[in-house]
Motif scaffolding. Structure first.
Motif, short mmCIF file in Angstrom:
data_model
loop_
_atom_site.label_atom_id
_atom_site.label_comp_id
_atom_site.label_asym_id
_atom_site.label_seq_id
_atom_site.Cartn_x
_atom_site.Cartn_y
_atom_site.Cartn_z
N PRO A 252 -7.63 28.30 92.07
CA PRO A 252 -8.54 28.49 93.22
C PRO A 252 -9.08 26.78 93.36
O PRO A 252 -8.98 26.11 92.34
CB PRO A 252 -9.46 29.35 92.68
N PHE B 193 -16.87 37.98 88.73
CA PHE B 193 -15.68 38.99 89.01
C PHE B 193 -14.46 38.59 87.95
O PHE B 193 -13.67 39.42 87.22
CB PHE B 193 -14.91 38.77 90.27
N CYS B 194 -14.31 37.28 87.65
CA CYS B 194 -13.11 36.67 86.85
C CYS B 194 -13.20 37.33 85.49
O CYS B 194 -14.19 37.14 84.63
CB CYS B 194 -13.15 35.07 86.72
N PHE C 200 -11.06 36.76 83.06
CA PHE C 200 -10.37 35.86 82.10
C PHE C 200 -11.62 34.44 81.95
O PHE C 200 -11.12 33.47 81.13
CB PHE C 200 -9.43 35.10 82.76
N ALA D 275 -12.54 32.27 83.41
CA ALA D 275 -12.07 30.88 83.91
C ALA D 275 -13.19 30.12 85.04
O ALA D 275 -12.89 29.06 85.31
CB ALA D 275 -10.80 30.96 84.70
N LEU D 276 -14.29 30.67 85.43
CA LEU D 276 -15.20 30.18 86.30
C LEU D 276 -16.67 30.09 85.56
O LEU D 276 -16.97 31.18 84.81
CB LEU D 276 -15.47 31.10 87.35
N LEU E 32 -14.19 25.60 87.65
CA LEU E 32 -12.88 26.20 87.39
C LEU E 32 -12.37 25.37 86.09
O LEU E 32 -12.29 24.28 85.89
CB LEU E 32 -12.12 25.89 88.20
N CYS F 29 -7.14 30.03 83.82
CA CYS F 29 -6.89 31.09 85.24
C CYS F 29 -5.50 31.72 85.20
O CYS F 29 -4.57 30.95 84.70
CB CYS F 29 -7.00 30.12 86.33
N HIS F 30 -5.68 32.87 85.51
CA HIS F 30 -4.30 33.81 85.48
C HIS F 30 -3.80 34.19 86.81
O HIS F 30 -3.02 34.84 87.07
CB HIS F 30 -4.56 35.22 84.67
N SER F 31 -4.13 33.29 87.70
CA SER F 31 -3.65 32.93 89.01
C SER F 31 -3.90 34.79 89.65
O SER F 31 -2.69 34.83 90.46
CB SER F 31 -2.30 32.65 89.21
N CYS F 32 -4.89 35.38 89.22
CA CYS F 32 -4.83 36.93 90.01
C CYS F 32 -5.41 36.72 91.24
O CYS F 32 -5.17 37.78 92.18
CB CYS F 32 -5.75 37.70 89.15
N GLN F 33 -5.86 35.72 91.83
CA GLN F 33 -6.38 35.67 93.34
C GLN F 33 -7.57 36.48 93.65
O GLN F 33 -7.91 36.41 94.81
CB GLN F 33 -5.18 35.54 94.17
N GLY F 34 -8.10 37.23 92.52
CA GLY F 34 -9.30 38.16 92.94
C GLY F 34 -10.51 37.37 93.23
O GLY F 34 -11.15 37.95 94.00
N CYS F 35 -10.79 36.59 92.83
CA CYS F 35 -11.89 35.59 93.10
C CYS F 35 -12.17 35.30 94.57
O CYS F 35 -13.09 35.72 95.31
CB CYS F 35 -12.00 34.19 92.43
N PHE G 185 -6.41 28.27 97.67
CA PHE G 185 -5.51 28.16 96.38
C PHE G 185 -4.58 27.04 96.70
O PHE G 185 -3.93 26.62 97.47
CB PHE G 185 -4.50 29.36 96.12
#
Ligand code: SF4
Ligand code: SF4
Length: 274
Positions: free
Chosen positions: A62, A78-79, A81, A83-84, A93, A98-104, A115
């Motif tokens: 992100p 939300f994250c 992992f 990562a934020l 960040l 970051c696991h690149s889930c894009q949920g944020c 992204f």
């Protein structure tokens, strides 16, 4: 035609997982070998592929637009992992987490997250006789290589032998999630048995059909492993020297060729029963 995917895994490093993967692929006509042991891929050292082409694998991470962000923390909370973080009302960040889930981005009400690509590894694809050889490699300092594994597996074709990462963690799960069968390589020691139990639990959780191959087998091994054994490979004097010279043993030893051909037939039988 759909590929037949066999994952070769082991709870413990050093049981002979790559040795089995390479030699199994070597005896199967037109096989594809995929090295998903992305922290230490070394199957290609044995196959010595030519016409190798490399591609970069990127993760999406992100990027925060400070003009739009109001510092509500929703993305931070939300994250999963960690990562934020929110520091001085700005989102920071930690991209290695970051696991690149894009949920944020999904939870942000202010359209403040887009992204960008971050290179995380490479995939080499080459050829050795009738085999396609694919090797995934994680860049130094990168924590999650699941995207490399996912991309490497898109090269699956015909019978595909997948050399898994060791252990029973996240990258192993990514590797085996869509395979037809799991071959677990063990050695007749209590250390190996202990790690096998972890992998066996993973097989149950992921509902995978599996069989055990006992490497360096001896007369006492069935005291330790007594279910689902589909093959035994005996200890052979001098094999370490061949391996350290990058020799594919089934190319130079007829007895081992027969053993691996029998393993191939046994796997074909197992898969036809599914
Ligand atoms: S993409 Fe997923 S893992 Fe990465 S920062 Fe956003 S929520 Fe966290
Ligand atoms: S959810 Fe959106 S607005 Fe809220 S802190 Fe994150 S980026 Fe900023």
């Amino acid at each position: 035609m759909k590929a037949t995917k066999i994952a070769v895994l082991s709870g413990k490093g050093g049981t002979g997982k790559t040795f089995v993967s390479v030699n199994l692929a070597n005896v199967i006509p037109n096989a594809t070998y995929i090295d998903c042991d992305i922290e230490a891929p070394n199957g290609a050292i044995f196959f010595k592929p030519t016409d190798v082409k490399s591609e970069v694998v990127n993760n999406l991470i992100p990027k925060f637009d400070n003009d739009k962000c109001v510092g509500c923390r929703k993305c931070v909370d939300f994250c999963q992992f960690n990562a934020l973080a929110l520091i001085n009302k700005k989102v920071k960040l930690f991209d290695n987490l970051c696991h690149s889930c894009q949920g944020c981005a999904l939870v942000c009400d202010y359209d403040a997250i887009s992204f960008v690509k971050k290179p995380v590894g490479t995939i080499d694809v080459g050829f050795a006789n009738d085999k396609k050889i694919v090797s995934g490699m994680l860049n130094l300092g990168i924590i999650s290589g699941n995207s490399i594994i996912e991309q490497a597996k898109t090269y699956s074709e015909n019978w595909t032998i997948i050399d898994c990462p060791p252990g029973a963690g996240c990258e192993v799960m990514e590797t085996i999630k869509d395979v037809d069968y799991c071959l677990i390589v063990v050695e007749p020691t209590l250390f190996s048995y202990h790690n096998y139990l972890l992998v066996k639990e993973l097989m149950t959780v992921m509902k995978k059909n599996y069989g055990i191959l006992i490497n360096k087998a001896n007369e006492a091994d069935d005291i330790i492993f007594n279910d689902n054994v589909i093959s035994r490979l005996p200890y052979m004097n001098g094999i370490s020297k061949k391996l350290s010279n990058g020799i594919v043993v089934t190319d130079v030893d007829n007895k081992f060729y027969q053993d691996f051909d029998k393993l191939y037939q046994a796997l074909a039988k197992e898969i036809s029963h599914e």
